[in-house]
Write a protein that holds these residues in place. Structure first.
Motif, PDB file in Angstrom:
ATOM      1  N   ALA A  44     -26.140 -23.350  41.081  1.00 44.18           N
ATOM      2  CA  ALA A  44     -25.391 -23.622  39.849  1.00 44.18           C
ATOM      3  C   ALA A  44     -26.054 -22.958  38.649  1.00 44.18           C
ATOM      4  O   ALA A  44     -25.378 -22.381  37.777  1.00 44.18           O
ATOM      5  N   ALA A  45     -27.393 -23.030  38.596  1.00 44.72           N
ATOM      6  CA  ALA A  45     -28.118 -22.386  37.504  1.00 44.72           C
ATOM      7  C   ALA A  45     -27.933 -20.870  37.546  1.00 44.72           C
ATOM      8  O   ALA A  45     -27.756 -20.216  36.506  1.00 44.72           O
ATOM      9  N   LEU A  46     -27.950 -20.304  38.743  1.00 49.03           N
ATOM     10  CA  LEU A  46     -27.748 -18.860  38.895  1.00 49.03           C
ATOM     11  C   LEU A  46     -26.331 -18.464  38.464  1.00 49.03           C
ATOM     12  O   LEU A  46     -26.136 -17.441  37.807  1.00 49.03           O
ATOM     13  N   ARG A  47     -25.363 -19.292  38.817  1.00 44.52           N
ATOM     14  CA  ARG A  47     -23.980 -19.013  38.396  1.00 44.52           C
ATOM     15  C   ARG A  47     -23.889 -18.959  36.869  1.00 44.52           C
ATOM     16  O   ARG A  47     -23.225 -18.082  36.310  1.00 44.52           O
ATOM     17  N   PRO A 125     -34.285  -8.903  34.333  1.00 43.04           N
ATOM     18  CA  PRO A 125     -34.673 -10.221  33.799  1.00 43.04           C
ATOM     19  C   PRO A 125     -35.340 -11.084  34.873  1.00 43.04           C
ATOM     20  O   PRO A 125     -35.095 -10.907  36.066  1.00 43.04           O
ATOM     21  N   VAL A 126     -36.167 -12.042  34.422  1.00 42.91           N
ATOM     22  CA  VAL A 126     -36.958 -12.876  35.334  1.00 42.91           C
ATOM     23  C   VAL A 126     -36.730 -14.350  35.016  1.00 42.91           C
ATOM     24  O   VAL A 126     -36.675 -14.749  33.845  1.00 42.91           O
ATOM     25  N   VAL A 127     -36.613 -15.152  36.076  1.00 40.97           N
ATOM     26  CA  VAL A 127     -36.725 -16.607  35.961  1.00 40.97           C
ATOM     27  C   VAL A 127     -37.791 -17.043  36.950  1.00 40.97           C
ATOM     28  O   VAL A 127     -38.074 -16.337  37.926  1.00 40.97           O
ATOM     29  N   THR A 128     -38.402 -18.193  36.712  1.00 38.70           N
ATOM     30  CA  THR A 128     -39.516 -18.617  37.553  1.00 38.70           C
ATOM     31  C   THR A 128     -39.188 -19.909  38.306  1.00 38.70           C
ATOM     32  O   THR A 128     -38.298 -20.674  37.930  1.00 38.70           O
ATOM     33  N   VAL A 129     -39.946 -20.107  39.393  1.00 36.06           N
ATOM     34  CA  VAL A 129     -39.948 -21.369  40.130  1.00 36.06           C
ATOM     35  C   VAL A 129     -41.407 -21.740  40.357  1.00 36.06           C
ATOM     36  O   VAL A 129     -42.307 -20.936  40.148  1.00 36.06           O
ATOM     37  N   GLY A 130     -41.637 -22.961  40.810  1.00 39.84           N
ATOM     38  CA  GLY A 130     -43.015 -23.403  41.021  1.00 39.84           C
ATOM     39  C   GLY A 130     -43.522 -24.197  39.842  1.00 39.84           C
ATOM     40  O   GLY A 130     -42.760 -24.564  38.929  1.00 39.84           O
ATOM     41  N   SER A 131     -44.821 -24.448  39.841  1.00 43.31           N
ATOM     42  CA  SER A 131     -45.430 -25.238  38.764  1.00 43.31           C
ATOM     43  C   SER A 131     -45.247 -24.542  37.424  1.00 43.31           C
ATOM     44  O   SER A 131     -45.272 -23.306  37.348  1.00 43.31           O
ATOM     45  N   GLU A 143     -35.547 -24.378  37.342  1.00 43.52           N
ATOM     46  CA  GLU A 143     -35.328 -25.833  37.347  1.00 43.52           C
ATOM     47  C   GLU A 143     -34.797 -26.326  35.997  1.00 43.52           C
ATOM     48  O   GLU A 143     -33.960 -27.229  35.936  1.00 43.52           O
ATOM     49  N   GLU A 144     -35.299 -25.736  34.925  1.00 45.95           N
ATOM     50  CA  GLU A 144     -34.907 -26.177  33.588  1.00 45.95           C
ATOM     51  C   GLU A 144     -33.495 -25.724  33.219  1.00 45.95           C
ATOM     52  O   GLU A 144     -32.865 -26.293  32.313  1.00 45.95           O
TER      53      GLU A 144
END
Length: 512
Positions: A44-47, A125-131, A143-144
Motif C-alpha cells: 500500500a505504501a509503495l502504491r 529515489p530511496v526508502v528504507t526498512v529496518g531499524s 513503515e512510516e
C-alpha cells in the motif's frame, strides 16, 4: 492469458497456516498471517509512491525478516523485484539500478552508506526498512509511509516478469535475467513437492543470501510454498550455523560447498550436532571427498543439485525417487528436460548419445524469458528452445547427469584437455587440503599451464612440494598441476562461489 502471481506463495501460506511461525529472525518470530499483512502494508505504501505493475523496485536488504516483507510487498504491488547483491560496491550497484530501470530502491538502514551513494549516482529515489537510522537526513522509512494494507495482491499474468536476477558478469557487464511468475512459482513448488521429501513440519536454515536465486527460490519461496518455518542467519560461519540449528531444531539445510566445508570444520570436537533430515548442495560442484565426510559426520544424505539464475534456478538434483549418486547432479526436476548437446556447434542443438561428453542444455517451465535489453545475448543462450548452460557434462544409462566442468574453465595444455574439477577432486582427498581451486594460466610453450591454489586445513603442516608430489602420483602427466600456491582463503562472490576469474587475475599479476 493466465493470471498468476509469485505473491500468492505467501498469500496462500497465510490462509492455510495463519498462526504458524513463518520466519525466525533472532528473537523475532513472525507468523504467516503477520508477515503477509506486513507485506500488503508495504504494498500500500509503495502504491502511494506510484509503484505498480509498470514499475521496477530494487531491494538491498540482508537476511532479516525485512527481506521477505519488502520482496513480497513489491510483488503484491504488482511491480518487478530486482534483488541487489550486497557485496557490490556503489559503482556496481548504480549499474544495476540504471540497467534495470529501477524506479525505487528499498534499502536496509544498515546498508545506507554504499546503497544511497549508488542510488544518488543513478538518480533513483530511496526508502528504507529496518531499524531507524540515527542520521537525521536518512531517507524516509517505508513503515512510516504505510497506511492500511491492500486488501489483496495486484493480479499479474503468468508470463509477466516477477524478478530480475543479475548474473555475476564473468564476461563483460552483468546481465539481467528475466524470471517470470510462472518460472518462480513452478520452481518453488516442484522443489518442495516433487524433488525432495519436504514437509510442512520442517524447519529450514536460511543462511544462503536471500538476494541470490538459490537462497531466494529454494530457501525462502520453497519454505513458504510448503508452509514450513525459515530460520534466518544473516552472516554464515560454521559455528554460528551449528549453534542456531541446534537452538531452533533445524531439519533442513541448503548450502554451497564452502558452507559444507565450514560446517565440517566447526563440527570437530562437538558432542552434539544438528539432526538434519534433508541437506541440499548447489551453486558449485561439491567435492566427493567433502560429501563423504559430511555424510559420515552428520549422519545424513546430501542431495546435490544444479541450476543457473536463468533456470529459476533448479534444473536437476539427486532425488529420493531416483536415488543418489555421489559426484553427479542427479536427474531433471519434474517438467524439465536436460540433455547433452554437441558443444562446438553454436547455431543449433545437436543432442548426443548416452555417455558422450557435451554441453548441458535445458528446456522446461524453469527457463527464463531472456536477458533484459540484450536480444542478441538471449539468442545465443536459447537455441532451438534449449538453454545452453555453458557447462560440459555427461548423462549415463540410468539418467544421472554429471558436470565435468565449465566450458570456459577448460584448460588446454599442450593440445590436451584438462578438466579442473577432476584435478580438484584428487587434491580434495589430501588430508591437508581444506579447499582447492584449479585454473589455467597462459604459458608461452604449452598455451596454458595447470595451477592449483590450496587453502590448507587448520593445524596441518603441508608444503607446496608435498602437494605437487601427491598430484604427480594421482594424476596423468598432462593433468597434474605444475604449480601449487598456498593461500589463506579463496576469493568468493556474493553467493559464496569461488571466483576463478579473480584467481587467474591474481596469478597473472603476481598478487597471489
Amino acid at each position: 492469458m493466465t493470471s498468476l502471481s509469485l505473491a500468492s506463495v505467501l498469500a496462500e501460506a497465510s490462509r492455510r497456516y495463519p498462526d504458524k511461525v513463518a520466519v525466525v529472525d533472532g528473537p523475532h518470530r513472525v507468523t504467516y498471517s503477520q508477515l503477509w499483512r506486513e507485506a500488503l502494508t508495504y504494498a500500500a505504501a509503495l502504491r502511494d509512491l506510484g509503484i505498480g505493475p509498470d514499475k521496477t523496485v530494487a531491494v538491498a536488504v540482508p537476511n532479516t525478516v525485512d527481506f521477505p516483507r519488502a520482496y513480497y510487498g513489491v510483488l503484491a504491488a504488482g511491480a518487478v523485484v530486482v534483488p541487489v547483491h550486497l557485496l557490490l560496491n556503489a559503482q556496481e550497484i548504480a549499474y544495476v539500478l540504471r540497467d534495470s530501470g529501477a524506479d525505487l530502491l528499498i534499502c536496509h538502514t544498515a546498508l545506507l552508506g554504499v546503497a544511497a551513494e549508488a542510488a544518488w549516482a543513478a538518480g533513483v529515489p530511496v526508502v528504507t526498512v529496518g531499524s531507524p537510522s540515527a542520521n537525521q537526513d536518512a531517507p524516509r522509512r517505508l513503515e512510516e509511509l504505510a497506511t492500511e494494507p491492500l486488501p489483496t495482491f495486484v493480479s499479474r499474468q503468468a508470463e509477466d516478469v516477477a524478478v530480475v536476477f543479475y548474473t555475476s558478469g564473468t564476461t563483460g557487464s552483468p546481465k539481467g535475467a528475466l524470471l517470470t511468475h510462472l518460472n518462480l512459482v513452478m520452481n518453488a513448488t516442484v522443489n518442495v513437492f516433487d524433488a525432495n521429501d519436504a514437509r510442512p513440519t520442517d524447519v529450514v536454515l536460511g543462511c544462503l543470501p536471500l538476494f541470490h536465486t538459490y537462497g531466494q527460490t529454494v530457501g525462502m519461496n520453497g519454505t513458504f510454498r510448503l508452509g514450513a518455518t525459515l530460520v534466518l542467519l544473516a552472516r554464515f560461519s560454521g559455528a554460528a550455523a551449528i549453534d542456531l540449528m541446534l537452538a531452533e531444531d533445524v531439519t533442513v539445510f541448503h548450502g554451497v560447498p564452502t558452507m559444507y566445508i565450514g560446517l565440517l570444520e566447526a563440527a570437530a570436537g562437538r558432542e552434539r550436532l544438528p539432526e538434519l533430515r534433508i541437506t541440499v548442495s548447489g551453486g558449485a560442484s561439491l567435492p566427493v571427498a567433502v560429501l563423504e565426510k559430511f555424510t559420515e559426520v552428520f549422519q545424513t544424505t546430501i542431495y546435490e543439485g544444479y541450476g543457473l539464475s536463468e533456470t529459476s534456478p533448479t534444473a536437476t538434483t539427486n532425488q529420493p525417487h531416483f536415488g543418489t549418486r555421489p559426484g553427479t547432479i542427479g536427474h531433471p526436476i519434474w517438467g524439465v528436460e536436460v540433455e547433452i548437446a554437441r558443444a562446438e556447434v553454436d547455431e543449433r542443438i545437436e543432442l548426443l548419445p548416452t555417455g558422450e561428453l557435451g554441453e548441458i542444455v535445458i528446456r522446461g517451465h524453469n527457463v527464463f524469458a531472456g536477458y533484459l535489453g540484450k536480444p542478441e545475448e538471449t539468442e545465443r543462450a536459447v537455441v532451438d528452445g534449449w538453454l545452453r548452460s555453458g557447462d560440459l557434462g555427461t548423462k549415463d544409462e540410468e539418467g544421472f547427469i554429471r558436470v565435468v566442468d565449465r566450458k570456459k574453465d577448460l584448460i588446454i595444455r599442450g593440445g590436451f584437455n584438462v578438466y579442473p574439477r577432476e584435478v580438484e577432486e584428487v587434491l580434495a582427498r589430501h588430508p591437508a587440503v581444506a579447499q582447492v581451486a584449479v585454473v589455467g594460466v597462459p604459458d608461452d610453450a604449452l598455451g596454458e599451464e595447470v595451477v592449483a591454489v590450496v587453502v590448507a586445513a587448520p593445524d596441518v603442516a603441508v608444503t607446496e612440494e608435498d602437494l605437487l608430489a601427491w598430484s604427480r602420483e594421482q594424476l596423468g602427466k598432462h593433468k597434474y598441476p605444475r604449480r601449487v600456491r598456498l593461500a589463506s582463503e579463496l576469493p568468493m562472490g556474493p553467493s559464496l562461489k569461488v571466483l576463478k576469474r579473480e584467481i587467474r587475475r591474481q596469478l597473472t599479476d603476481g598478487t597471489l
